[in-house]
Enzyme design. Structure first.
Site, mmCIF file in Angstrom:
data_model
loop_
_atom_site.group_PDB
_atom_site.id
_atom_site.type_symbol
_atom_site.label_atom_id
_atom_site.label_comp_id
_atom_site.label_asym_id
_atom_site.label_seq_id
_atom_site.Cartn_x
_atom_site.Cartn_y
_atom_site.Cartn_z
ATOM 1 N N HIS A 6 35.011 35.880 65.265
ATOM 2 C CA HIS A 6 34.478 36.761 66.435
ATOM 3 C C HIS A 6 34.290 36.384 67.303
ATOM 4 C CE1 HIS A 6 30.620 39.713 67.816
ATOM 5 N NE2 HIS A 6 31.909 39.943 68.400
ATOM 6 N N HIS A 8 36.582 37.522 71.124
ATOM 7 C CA HIS A 8 37.035 38.674 72.621
ATOM 8 C C HIS A 8 38.034 38.146 73.281
ATOM 9 C CE1 HIS A 8 34.942 41.518 69.389
ATOM 10 N NE2 HIS A 8 34.149 41.097 70.391
ATOM 11 N N ALA A 73 35.705 43.647 74.161
ATOM 12 C CA ALA A 73 34.679 45.129 73.352
ATOM 13 C C ALA A 73 33.747 45.775 74.031
ATOM 14 C CB ALA A 73 33.480 43.882 72.520
ATOM 15 N N SER A 74 33.810 45.083 75.363
ATOM 16 C CA SER A 74 33.466 46.206 76.568
ATOM 17 C C SER A 74 34.442 47.061 76.810
ATOM 18 C CB SER A 74 32.097 45.084 76.962
ATOM 19 O OG SER A 74 32.886 44.795 78.393
ATOM 20 N N HIS A 179 31.032 47.649 65.652
ATOM 21 C CA HIS A 179 31.439 47.275 67.243
ATOM 22 C C HIS A 179 31.389 47.987 68.129
ATOM 23 C CE1 HIS A 179 30.541 43.391 70.401
ATOM 24 N NE2 HIS A 179 31.545 43.159 69.519
ATOM 25 N N HIS A 224 26.751 39.955 65.893
ATOM 26 C CA HIS A 224 25.843 39.575 66.253
ATOM 27 C C HIS A 224 24.228 39.161 65.224
ATOM 28 C CE1 HIS A 224 28.216 42.383 68.608
ATOM 29 N NE2 HIS A 224 27.946 41.284 69.444
ATOM 30 N N GLU A 285 31.433 34.712 69.331
ATOM 31 C CA GLU A 285 31.478 35.198 70.295
ATOM 32 C C GLU A 285 31.562 34.353 72.574
ATOM 33 O OE1 GLU A 285 30.941 40.099 71.673
ATOM 34 O OE2 GLU A 285 29.261 38.299 70.870
#
Length: 339
Positions: A6, A8, A73-74, A179, A224, A285
């Protein structure tokens, strides 16, 4: 080998944000604006600078080897603009992930963002899955259960609208990480509430459905640490029993996996006590939601390898499963250079 499932690309060069800002400005002026994909000019040196000072440095410092890497992701922002906005943005993001993995093939493996958009049939994301897997060698996808960004007014993951995506996942034998992206609803803090609530909600939608009966080889990762799921395992067992579903050991644990993005020792220990080792994938992450130093330990919150190392109940064989074996099984298309 230690595989972080995981990661990003949270440290992208400036041009990425500038492209997105321009997109947002255009659809703010005209919500129906289509535009075009256009170009995103970023040099290899800019990518190297963004990675070597950040993710690659932390890999070396923390003793991990490979990060399964996807767009930030955001920033997926499926609630922003329209179908075309999301399509062009997604293509650029996935192209950039491929470039990172080409520059550092021993350190990163690619996972795709999908061009989801509120009110748009999820099946319209299938062509991007095909492009990423067949043309660019991606080994998994991120699947947003709430493209609305916190309003939850679209189809459930249990809905047949998602079946074309599940069919393609099974055809390619790729997993999806469930996600969400940023919240546009002020009631939900993006990483503290929206993410964790979505993890729990996605799990519930899947296990209280026919999805895994219809797709027995489907593989889903709840990130998470599974949100609230491990802590409330008894609640879910009871709900399943009361409503006539098969036990979780049958309905969930043949298809669902949990990562270790839990940022304290007791939380990781709880996860390891509740969820079978075969269903847990190492992840951090890192350079993500929590980037600071835990004053109780003096180490970064997201240095999750330390928590696995420090668990006293796991055998060496079980730690190997969490660090590498399970990821290779779930991400079956993962092939490193020289293998």
């Amino acid at each position: 080998m230690i595989i972080d499932c995981h990661g990003h690309y949270t440290t992208t060069p400036r041009a990425v944000g500038e492209y997105r800002d321009q997109q947002i400005a255009e659809v703010t002026r005209d919500p129906s604006f289509r535009g075009q994909k256009g170009s995103l000019v970023i040099s290899d040196d800019e990518i190297r600078d963004s990675i070597e000072k950040n993710q690659l440095r932390l890999q070396k410092e923390r003793g991990t080897d490979l990060t399964i890497f996807s767009p930030r992701a955001s920033w997926m922002g499926h609630h922003i603009g329209n179908e075309y906005t999301s399509q062009y943005w997604t293509e650029h993001q996935n192209d950039l992930i491929r470039r990172v993995c080409d520059l550092y093939p021993q350190n990163f493996a690619p996972v795709a963002q999908l061009p989801q958009s509120p009110g748009v049939d999820p099946a319209r994301s299938v062509p991007e899955i095909v492009r990423c897997v067949e043309e660019m060698g991606f080994i998994g996808i991120n699947l947003n259960p709430d493209p609305s960004g916190g309003h939850w007014n679209g189809s459930s993951l249990a809905d047949r609208a998602f079946y074309p995506i599940y069919e393609k996942m099974c055809e390619y034998d790729i997993p999806a990480m469930v996600h969400v992206s940023a919240s546009c609803n002020d009631c939900f803090h993006t990483t503290g509430s929206h993410y964790l609530g979505a993890d729990t909600t996605g799990f519930q939608q899947l296990v209280m459905s026919n999805v895994f009966k219809d797709f027995p080889t489907l593989k889903m990762i709840i990130p998470h640490g599974g949100g609230a799921v491990p802590y409330h395992w008894g609640r879910f067992r009871g709900l399943m029993q009361d409503q006539g579903y098969e036990p979780l050991e049958i309905s969930a644990l043949n298809n669902i996996y949990f990562d270790t993005c839990v940022y304290h020792q007791k939380g990781i220990d709880l996860l390891l006590d509740i969820i079978p080792v075969k269903n847990i994938l190492f992840a951090s992450e890192m350079i993500g939601a929590v980037r600071g130093i835990d004053p109780e330990t003096g180490f970064p919150f997201d240095d999750t390898k330390r928590y696995i190392d420090n668990n006293t109940r796991l055998s060496a064989a079980e730690k190997h499963m969490i660090f590498e074996g399970n990821a290779r099984r779930v991400f079956s298309r993962l092939k490193l250079a020289g293998e």
